[in-house]
Design an enzyme around this catalytic site. Structure first.
Site, PDB file in Angstrom:
ATOM      1  N   HIS A  43       0.477   6.848  12.551  1.00 51.05           N
ATOM      2  CA  HIS A  43       1.003   7.852  11.783  1.00 51.05           C
ATOM      3  C   HIS A  43       1.513   7.104  10.507  1.00 51.05           C
ATOM      4  O   HIS A  43       2.087   7.925   9.716  1.00 51.05           O
ATOM      5  CB  HIS A  43       3.004   8.082  12.930  1.00 51.05           C
ATOM      6  CG  HIS A  43       4.032   8.164  12.090  1.00 51.05           C
ATOM      7  ND1 HIS A  43       4.222   9.692  12.639  1.00 51.05           N
ATOM      8  CD2 HIS A  43       4.243   7.490  11.586  1.00 51.05           C
ATOM      9  CE1 HIS A  43       5.285   9.616  11.935  1.00 51.05           C
ATOM     10  NE2 HIS A  43       5.858   8.803  11.597  1.00 51.05           N
ATOM     11  N   GLU A  44       2.073   5.794  10.743  1.00 51.95           N
ATOM     12  CA  GLU A  44       2.032   4.986   9.472  1.00 51.95           C
ATOM     13  C   GLU A  44       0.898   5.060   8.128  1.00 51.95           C
ATOM     14  O   GLU A  44       2.049   5.458   6.962  1.00 51.95           O
ATOM     15  CB  GLU A  44       2.886   3.708   9.382  1.00 51.95           C
ATOM     16  CG  GLU A  44       3.836   3.089  10.713  1.00 51.95           C
ATOM     17  CD  GLU A  44       4.836   3.905  10.161  1.00 51.95           C
ATOM     18  OE1 GLU A  44       5.352   4.140   9.420  1.00 51.95           O
ATOM     19  OE2 GLU A  44       5.548   4.332  11.384  1.00 51.95           O
ATOM     20  N   HIS A 104       7.915  13.219   7.261  1.00 53.32           N
ATOM     21  CA  HIS A 104       7.728  13.978   8.534  1.00 53.32           C
ATOM     22  C   HIS A 104       7.316  15.297   8.825  1.00 53.32           C
ATOM     23  O   HIS A 104       8.311  15.918   8.270  1.00 53.32           O
ATOM     24  CB  HIS A 104       8.795  12.833   9.269  1.00 53.32           C
ATOM     25  CG  HIS A 104       8.935  11.568   9.783  1.00 53.32           C
ATOM     26  ND1 HIS A 104       9.888  11.109   9.882  1.00 53.32           N
ATOM     27  CD2 HIS A 104       7.901  10.941  10.285  1.00 53.32           C
ATOM     28  CE1 HIS A 104       9.840   9.943   9.773  1.00 53.32           C
ATOM     29  NE2 HIS A 104       7.880  10.060   9.885  1.00 53.32           N
ATOM     30  N   HIS A 145       1.955   8.354   6.248  1.00 55.03           N
ATOM     31  CA  HIS A 145       2.852   7.946   5.369  1.00 55.03           C
ATOM     32  C   HIS A 145       2.777   7.481   3.651  1.00 55.03           C
ATOM     33  O   HIS A 145       2.351   7.488   2.476  1.00 55.03           O
ATOM     34  CB  HIS A 145       3.772   6.862   6.132  1.00 55.03           C
ATOM     35  CG  HIS A 145       4.853   7.860   7.097  1.00 55.03           C
ATOM     36  ND1 HIS A 145       5.665   9.003   6.414  1.00 55.03           N
ATOM     37  CD2 HIS A 145       5.291   7.274   8.136  1.00 55.03           C
ATOM     38  CE1 HIS A 145       6.076   9.722   7.531  1.00 55.03           C
ATOM     39  NE2 HIS A 145       6.210   8.070   8.754  1.00 55.03           N
TER      40      HIS A 145
END
Lengths: 405, 92
Positions: A122-123, A132, A126
């Protein structure tokens, strides 16, 4: 999917581990991190190459770190639970870096604790430029979804998002481990260091008020005090009466240091607070507060972190009458009554849009405006709009307050 | 309300507003403005969060909303689509 607005201009990205979590064997952490990168490289042209040795400077696009609470980026972690990790969108300096809250119980193959693979994947989304998504089940959904199957494939929403940024790839990519020599001591580094040293040497025995940058500027009882090394100048309402510098110790008795980092006058009792290194002093007019230790009190007494090296600027913001302490790219709100920083700080200096960091000083002038100081220049701040008036400096400190041309 | 209930309510409200500011649900320039938020702005911010989390749009910090706010999550802000802000931006 939501695109953040920043992306890498290249597809061959590098990453580096700054440390590891004690919760999991480091070999396992490495495997999991590679797998998390592979989630993204499987569907795009992106490749991820590990940098094994680095210098203190930004040496990899994505730097991976485990940290607790305050960790020098303006976004402190919150202990176990709630916030698990964060990452910066592509860019310079911290851009692309991924930080994991080491107060979490990180796990790799257990159902207990927080699954590192899912959070890391997930990170890295980014770090590659995705924000998101509000689609439940997508990897970029902000809430932690728990451990997934060993054969995790990127959901459609995320595939579309990342391919919009970096294009489609058919064959699989895996991160490549490459040993890159430490580039510490590059020509660029040396030139910068030399420049800093020259500047420091030039300041020795300094008395010139027109050609230098300053350590601190503040307003005390209506007059502006400008500090440099062991001297200060006093700008009284109506202009500078005398341009010759005064020794700090001649005015504030027993001040033990040879310079100041930051100074401000407290609203309550008009006491003057001096900061130098990781210490602070309180003065009542010209005298050190009774029973104050000559070597100063530690900044930790004010609720500041133990590893904080110095305060760059301290000022009372006229807009809300609150006092702020600034260090590098972080700032704290200071509660003068409690003599302690407010609990949910530090925060990132980016909130003060356009203010350059690290700052040299900040203060409110007689005209009611807030000025931020860096180098030889000052920036006027538009309080209600929370931004500097112009990106370029508003003017030169010496010309404005020191009667220099 | 008894005093303890009242102060517990205030704490929840304060915590909730901090969460909404931290994660990008407040249409304001800065976290430094937190004390200046009107009740209307607070209701709007809560509704935006509820819409993002697919919760009923009550505009109140009800137990489901609070429960959702307490879930483990990523620390980055939630970027809201432009239309989530309604007419507020157009007016400005």
């Amino acid at each position: 999917y939501v695109i953040s607005g920043s992306q890498w201009e290249k597809t061959n990205l590098t990453f580096r581990f700054l440390n590891y979590s004690p919760d999991v064997k480091f070999t396992k952490i490495r495997t999991v991190i590679y797998e998390a990168f592979r989630v993204w490289s499987q569907v795009t042209h992106l490749t991820f190459t590990e940098i094994m040795f680095g210098s203190a400077k930004k040496d990899a696009d994505i730097r991976i770190m485990f940290a607790q609470k305050f960790h020098h980026d303006g976004y402190p972690f919150d202990g176990p639970g709630n916030i698990l990790a964060h990452a910066f969108f592509p860019g310079e300096n911290k851009g692309g870096d991924a930080h994991f809250d080491d107060d979490e119980n990180w796990t790799v193959d257990s159902d207990e604790g927080v699954n590192l693979f899912m959070v890391a994947a997930h990170e890295f989304g980014h770090a590659l430029g995705l924000s998101h998504s509000k689609t439940p089940g997508s990897l970029m959904y902000p809430w932690y979804a728990g451990k997934q199957s060993k054969y995790y494939t990127l959901p459609k929403d995320d595939v579309e998002g990342i391919q919009k940024l970096y294009g489609v790839k058919n064959s699989n990519n895996t991160p490549v481990i490459v040993l890159v020599p430490n580039h510490e001591g590059s020509k660029e580094d040396k030139d910068e260091k030399k420049e800093e040293e020259e500047d420091e040497n030039k300041d020795e025995g300094f008395v010139d008020n027109c050609t230098h940058k300053f350590d601190a500027i503040t307003r005390i009882r209506g007059d502006v005090y400008i500090f440099k090394g062991k001297y200060f100048w006093r700008w009284e309402s109506g202009g500078m009466k005398d341009s010759s510098p005064i020794l700090i110790t001649q005015f504030w008795y027993n001040y033990p240091e040879d310079s100041v980092d930051a100074v401000f006058e407290r609203k309550k009792g008009s006491k003057i607070m001096f900061f130098k290194g990781n210490k602070y002093w309180l003065y009542d007019a010209n005298h050190m507060e009774k029973a104050w230790p000559i070597e100063g009190r530690p900044l930790t007494e004010l609720g500041l972190p133990a590893d904080l090296k110095k305060i760059d600027a301290a000022f009372t913001w006229s807009y809300n009458k609150r006092t702020y302490l600034v260090s590098d790219d972080m700032y704290w709100k200071f509660d003068e009554n409690e003599n302690y920083v407010v609990y949910d700080y530090p925060r990132d200096m980016k909130i003060w849009q356009g203010v350059p960091t690290p700052l040299d000083a900040a203060f409110q002038f007689n005209d009611g405006k807030t000025y931020f100081i860096k180098g030889k220049h000052y920036w006027e701040f538009l309080d209600s709009q929370m931004r500097v008036k112009t990106k370029l400096p508003t003017g030169n400190i010496s010309e404005r307050w020191m009667q220099c041309k | 309300q008894p005093r303890t209930q009242r102060s517990a309510g205030t704490n929840i409200q304060k915590k909730g507003m901090k969460y909404l500011m931290e994660f990008g649900y407040v249409n304001g320039p800065s976290l430094e403005m937190e004390n200046l938020m009107s009740e209307e702005a607070q209701v709007k911010a809560i509704r935006r969060f509820q819409a993002f989390a697919n919760l009923p749009l009550t505009g109140r910090l009800d137990h489901r909303t609070i429960e959702w706010m307490e879930k483990p999550r990523c620390g980055n802000k939630d970027t809201l689509p432009e239309d989530t802000w309604g007419n507020e931006r157009k007016k400005r």
